[in-house]
Every structure is written in C-alpha cells, then in structure tokens.
Design an enzyme around this catalytic site. Structure first.
Site, PDB file in Angstrom:
ATOM      1  N   GLU A 363      21.021  61.969  52.020  1.00 34.16           N
ATOM      2  CA  GLU A 363      20.879  60.699  52.127  1.00 34.16           C
ATOM      3  C   GLU A 363      20.139  60.896  53.862  1.00 34.16           C
ATOM      4  O   GLU A 363      20.215  59.978  54.941  1.00 34.16           O
ATOM      5  CB  GLU A 363      22.050  59.560  53.746  1.00 34.16           C
ATOM      6  CG  GLU A 363      22.927  59.184  52.011  1.00 34.16           C
ATOM      7  CD  GLU A 363      24.124  58.318  52.084  1.00 34.16           C
ATOM      8  OE1 GLU A 363      23.933  57.663  53.116  1.00 34.16           O
ATOM      9  OE2 GLU A 363      24.830  58.366  51.125  1.00 34.16           O
TER      10      GLU A 363
HETATM   11  C1  LIG Z   1      25.527  67.413  46.766  1.00 38.40           C
HETATM   12  C2  LIG Z   1      24.022  66.163  46.348  1.00 38.40           C
HETATM   13  C3  LIG Z   1      24.421  64.790  46.684  1.00 38.40           C
HETATM   14  C4  LIG Z   1      23.202  63.609  45.828  1.00 38.40           C
HETATM   15  N1  LIG Z   1      23.690  62.555  46.177  1.00 38.40           N
HETATM   16  C5  LIG Z   1      22.472  61.252  45.711  1.00 38.40           C
HETATM   17  C6  LIG Z   1      22.357  60.080  45.669  1.00 38.40           C
HETATM   18  O1  LIG Z   1      24.282  60.022  45.278  1.00 38.40           O
HETATM   19  N2  LIG Z   1      21.741  59.367  45.403  1.00 38.40           N
HETATM   20  C7  LIG Z   1      20.217  60.014  45.547  1.00 38.40           C
HETATM   21  O2  LIG Z   1      19.439  59.087  45.275  1.00 38.40           O
HETATM   22  N3  LIG Z   1      20.429  60.738  46.189  1.00 38.40           N
HETATM   23  C8  LIG Z   1      21.312  62.083  46.417  1.00 38.40           C
HETATM   24  N4  LIG Z   1      20.736  63.254  47.067  1.00 38.40           N
HETATM   25  C9  LIG Z   1      20.182  62.869  46.706  1.00 38.40           C
HETATM   26  C10 LIG Z   1      19.395  63.772  48.479  1.00 38.40           C
HETATM   27  O3  LIG Z   1      18.956  62.919  49.142  1.00 38.40           O
HETATM   28  C11 LIG Z   1      17.932  63.734  48.856  1.00 38.40           C
HETATM   29  O4  LIG Z   1      18.284  66.502  48.366  1.00 38.40           O
HETATM   30  C12 LIG Z   1      17.379  64.598  49.806  1.00 38.40           C
HETATM   31  O5  LIG Z   1      16.756  63.221  49.969  1.00 38.40           O
HETATM   32  C13 LIG Z   1      16.422  65.475  49.931  1.00 38.40           C
HETATM   33  O6  LIG Z   1      15.368  65.832  49.257  1.00 38.40           O
HETATM   34  P1  LIG Z   1      15.003  66.308  48.620  1.00 38.40           P
HETATM   35  O7  LIG Z   1      16.083  67.183  47.807  1.00 38.40           O
HETATM   36  O8  LIG Z   1      13.501  66.495  47.148  1.00 38.40           O
HETATM   37  O9  LIG Z   1      13.768  66.892  49.442  1.00 38.40           O
HETATM   38  P2  LIG Z   1      12.392  68.141  49.723  1.00 38.40           P
HETATM   39  O10 LIG Z   1      12.346  66.071  49.915  1.00 38.40           O
HETATM   40  O11 LIG Z   1      11.878  68.493  48.408  1.00 38.40           O
HETATM   41  O12 LIG Z   1      12.244  68.295  50.908  1.00 38.40           O
HETATM   42  C14 LIG Z   1      12.848  69.770  51.272  1.00 38.40           C
HETATM   43  C15 LIG Z   1      12.318  70.172  52.576  1.00 38.40           C
HETATM   44  O13 LIG Z   1      10.982  69.521  53.039  1.00 38.40           O
HETATM   45  C16 LIG Z   1      11.370  69.331  54.277  1.00 38.40           C
HETATM   46  N5  LIG Z   1      10.712  68.082  54.165  1.00 38.40           N
HETATM   47  C17 LIG Z   1      10.189  67.081  53.627  1.00 38.40           C
HETATM   48  N6  LIG Z   1       9.176  65.810  53.679  1.00 38.40           N
HETATM   49  C18 LIG Z   1       9.247  66.765  54.985  1.00 38.40           C
HETATM   50  C19 LIG Z   1       8.281  65.703  56.164  1.00 38.40           C
HETATM   51  N7  LIG Z   1       7.332  64.674  56.605  1.00 38.40           N
HETATM   52  N8  LIG Z   1       8.554  66.848  57.425  1.00 38.40           N
HETATM   53  C20 LIG Z   1       8.901  67.577  57.726  1.00 38.40           C
HETATM   54  N9  LIG Z   1      10.029  68.243  56.710  1.00 38.40           N
HETATM   55  C21 LIG Z   1       9.793  67.737  55.468  1.00 38.40           C
HETATM   56  C22 LIG Z   1      12.953  68.970  54.109  1.00 38.40           C
HETATM   57  O14 LIG Z   1      13.576  68.427  54.898  1.00 38.40           O
HETATM   58  C23 LIG Z   1      13.408  69.877  53.474  1.00 38.40           C
HETATM   59  O15 LIG Z   1      13.924  70.428  53.967  1.00 38.40           O
HETATM   60  C24 LIG Z   1      21.733  63.986  47.023  1.00 38.40           C
HETATM   61  C25 LIG Z   1      21.758  65.271  46.649  1.00 38.40           C
HETATM   62  C26 LIG Z   1      22.454  66.592  46.819  1.00 38.40           C
HETATM   63  C27 LIG Z   1      22.327  68.112  47.111  1.00 38.40           C
END
Ligand SMILES: Cc1cc2nc3c(=O)[nH]c(=O)nc-3n(C[C@H](O)[C@H](O)[C@H](O)COP(=O)(O)OP(=O)(O)OC[C@H]3O[C@@H](n4cnc5c(N)ncnc54)[C@H](O)[C@@H]3O)c2cc1C
Length: 380
Positions: A363
């Site tokens: 989230e």
């Molecule tokens: C167990 C679990 C349950 C989940 N449940 C749901 C769900 O029910 N529905 C749903 O839609 N999603 C869900 N998610 C997804 C979750 O919301 C995302 O994993 C999260 O938003 C991060 O996206 P990402 O994994 O693609 O990481 P990325 O976006 O690839 O980020 C990787 C890293 O880069 C950093 N980063 C990215 N952009 C920036 C920026 N502009 N400035 C600084 N740092 C940045 C991030 O903070 C992070 O540290 C779930 C994830 C998990 C692991």
C-alpha cells in the site's frame, strides 16, 4: 481535546482482543508454517462484524467509525497479521471502494456479501511493471460497447486465491494517461481469469498472495466502478484509507511484540535477577513503549481525520510511515530481549519480526509515503 476511548470503543477493542486470543492464537504458528488460513475463521470474523466494520448497516455492515476499525486491527495484528491483512484489504480497499464509488446495484449485489464475510474481496492494482509507479498500468480494458475486454497481469494480490470478488484497475485509454484508467468488478471463475501459484513469503504467510492473469475477460459495462476515467482517483483515494489499516496493523505487530518482550523480561533471570532489572533491557522497553505510543497517536489522528470528514492523505501516510518503522525496529528488539528463545517459532516474536517488514512495502513503500507527505508540504 480528549485522548480517552469511549465505553463503546473499549467494548469493541475488548471483543477483538478476546477473539484474537481465543480464535486466532491457537494454530497461528501452524498457519504460518503451512501458509494457510481457514475459511471458517474468515466467516467468524464476518459474524463479529469485522469484515465490514465501517460499512452502513443497510448494506450489512457494522456501521462503526474509523477509530473502531484501528482498534480492531491493532488487536488482531498483535496475534496474527495474516488475519488482519485480510480484514484490512476487505474493509478499506474493497468495501470502502464499493460503498464510496459503486452504483446502488453494485452495492446491493456485492457489498452486502463482502460486508458480512460471506464474500472475500481482493484489490488488484499492482503489476510486474507498475508497483510504486501505479500510473504505468499495462492491463488493458477495451470498450466493446456493452462490455469491456480485459487483458493483462496483476501481481502480489492479497486474497488472490481465496477472494470471490476482485476490484481490478486497468487502462482503457492510454492517450489520457491516469485519466484513462478505470476500476472494474470481476467475479471469481469467469472465463479467461487465471489465478497463479501462491507466493512463498517471508511474512504474513497465512495470507495468500498470487499473480492473476486476465486473457480476454469479458466484463459487463455495469461492472465498471464510477464514471469513465475515474479509476486512478478511485485507487489513490481508496489506498489513502488503506494506509490507516496498514498503519494500525504495524501498530498491532509492534505492540504485540512489546507485550511479549515485557512479559518475558519479567520472567527470565540472568546474573541472579530478572533481565528487566538490567538497565539495558529496561531502556529498550522504555524506547519501545514511547515509540509505540507515538505511533498510536499518529494512527488515531489519521482515523479521527477520516471520521471528521477531513482530508487524511497526509495523516494516513505519516501514520503508515512511522508505525511501520516502529514495527520493524521494535520487533527486532523484542527478539533480542528473548535471546535464543526469540529465534524460535514457539515464542512468536520471530514471526512478528518477519510480519513487520511488509508494512513498509505494501500500500505504498515508505519511500512513496515520504513522496506523498513532502509533496503535500511543498504544495501548502
Ligand atoms: C505480500 C504482498 C501483498 C501485496 N498485496 C497487494 C494487493 O493486494 N494489491 C495490490 O495491488 N498490490 C499488492 N502488493 C504490491 C505492493 O503494493 C507493491 O509491492 C509495492 O507498491 C511496491 O511496488 P514494487 O514491488 O513494484 O516495488 P518498486 O516500485 O519496484 O520499488 C522498488 C524500490 O524502489 C523504491 N522506489 C520506487 N520508486 C521510487 C521513487 N520515485 N522514489 C524513491 N524510491 C522509489 C521503492 O520504495 C522500493 O524501495 C503486495 C505486495 C506484497 C509483497
């Protein structure tokens, strides 16, 4: 200003505490090991009104306020964060989304079942190429007159395998960017909708997380939520309330670990005295308690803002950012206070430490919360 809870709030908190102790605590280690969560427990939470806490009773909900929601979330999360994430997603993302933006027909058909726990909901925004950058939606929804045709992949979906109803965000008009995004209601089992294998996770292992595939899934027009192009705003507003849920989950994980550490420190002896009598341990407890209280104030303020009808984008982001940091740092300290026993499952704190990490990721990661907070400050 009044920091005390009402009698009704205390009753609600105590009911959640009692349920967590009697129904969630037995079997929590096994559920974590086996990555499972029995449907009967979801039903029981539904019977207690935990699946539609803030939903209007005319749609089968409990009609409680956001303060009650965070009290319930904290108590469930002290014992089982897998249970509380199911409650949080169902309440703040799915039920809130439908109640605030759905049509009367959608509310009658879906919300009434979701609010009672008869149905479980999932919220599908994230994609392999659209996590933090949620505007980069690749899932498409092509307008075919009386229906949309959905194609694409959603990943990391909580309740992905166990849900009955999925709220799915998709791009309908790429040229319009975030204004060309819509949200749809998709029922489990429709043609072309495939649920991938369960993710093998570090924490919240009882909660099922899956990748979902949509291949030419036909969705009737009446299943679009809100006006054409309102899907991104729907997702962002919904997530803003979701962050209050995750912040209270983090608060519960931290306070659960603190309570276990306090108890253990009064029982375990080293160098002829209980370890709480060593200042190094007593100071850890003081730091834990202080930080947890500070997190609780931020969480309650965000919930209060929601109840007052104030904008809660910033207060929910601050609550989640801080409470998740406190959860991560102090579950590590709770393991430390338990010594070797902290490293084994029987004492529960290692699970709380593993569960804490996700509160800094989903989230909106902590980095994204800082973007939300700082953008708001710079705009003011
Ligand atoms: C167990 C679990 C349950 C989940 N449940 C749901 C769900 O029910 N529905 C749903 O839609 N999603 C869900 N998610 C997804 C979750 O919301 C995302 O994993 C999260 O938003 C991060 O996206 P990402 O994994 O693609 O990481 P990325 O976006 O690839 O980020 C990787 C890293 O880069 C950093 N980063 C990215 N952009 C920036 C920026 N502009 N400035 C600084 N740092 C940045 C991030 O903070 C992070 O540290 C779930 C994830 C998990 C692991």
């Amino acid at each position: 200003m009044d920091f005390s809870l009402s009698e009704e709030h205390i009753m609600i908190r105590d009911a959640a505490r009692d349920f967590a102790q009697t129904e969630l605590l037995p079997g929590v280690i096994e559920r974590d090991n086996k990555q499972k969560f029995p449907k009967e427990l979801v039903k029981k939470m539904g019977e207690l009104g935990f699946m539609g806490i803030m939903v209007d009773p005319k749609y089968g909900g409990s009609g409680m306020d956001a303060i009650s929601y965070v009290l319930i979330m904290e108590e469930l999360s002290k014992i089982d964060a897998s249970a509380s994430v199911m409650v949080s997603v169902n309440n703040s993302l799915v039920c809130y989304g439908l109640e605030s933006y759905g049509s009367e027909e959608q509310k009658q058909k879906y919300l009434t079942k979701l609010a009672t726990g008869e149905f479980l909901g999932a919220f599908c925004l994230s994609e392999p190429e659209a996590g933090s950058d949620a505007t980069s939606q690749r899932t498409t929804a092509i307008d075919k007159g009386d229906h949309y045709l959905i194609n694409g992949t959603k990943n990391w979906i909580t309740n992905g395998g166990s849900a009955d109803i999925y709220l799915v965000i998709a791009q309908t008009d790429k040229d319009k960017g975030s204004h060309g995004i819509n949200a749809f209601i998709i029922e489990k089992g429709v043609d072309g909708f495939h649920v991938g294998p369960k993710e093998d996770k570090l924490g919240i292992r009882g909660s099922d997380t899956h990748t979902l595939q949509f291949n030419d899934v036909k969705v009737p027009k009446k299943n679009r939520i809100g006006a054409n192009g309102s899907g991104f705003r729907f997702a962002m507003k919904t997530l803003s309330g979701g962050r209050i849920g995750i912040a209270s989950q983090a608060l519960g994980i931290a306070s659960g670990a603190y309570e276990l550490a306090l108890k253990y420190s009064k029982e375990r002896k080293a160098f002829g005295t209980e370890i709480c009598n060593h200042q190094a341990i007593a100071f850890k407890l003081a730091d834990m308690y202080t930080d947890i209280e500070a997190a609780r104030h931020l969480v309650m303020k965000a919930a209060w803002d929601k109840d007052q009808g104030n904008n809660y984008d910033r207060s929910s982001a601050m609550a989640k950012l801080y409470a998740s940091k406190v959860a991560m740092e102090h579950t590590v300290e709770a393991v430390q206070i338990h010594g070797g026993n902290g490293f084994v499952k029987e004492y529960h704190v290692e699970r709380l430490m593993r569960d804490a990490k996700i509160t800094q990721i989903y989230e909106g990661t902590s980095e994204i919360q800082k973007i939300v907070i700082s953008r708001g400050l710079l705009r003011d």
